[in-house]
Scaffold this motif. Structure first.
Motif: not given
Length: 69
Positions: A30-47
């Protein structure tokens, strides 16, 4: 860009979006962008798990639901 298979992309506005996916029996993604897709940040999953996140639907920039299996 995330380097795993992507199965669903969901944007809640022009800048904020999420990618759902992963690799079977390896890792979820699961990854999130806040700049229209220029960069992506992987989100951690629990568990943390090795199921693929097949789909997701975000209700706003921070809340959503996903299906894995």
């Amino acid at each position: 860009n995330p380097d795993k298979a992507r199965f669903k992309v969901d944007f809640v506005n022009v800048n904020t979006g999420w990618i759902f996916g992963g690799e079977y029996d390896v890792v979820s993604l699961i990854s999130k962008t806040t700049d229209g897709g220029a960069t992506w940040v992987n989100q951690s999953l629990t568990p943390a798990n090795s199921s693929v996140v097949q789909s997701g639907d975000m209700t706003d920039a921070n809340t959503g639901y996903c299906l894995s299996g």
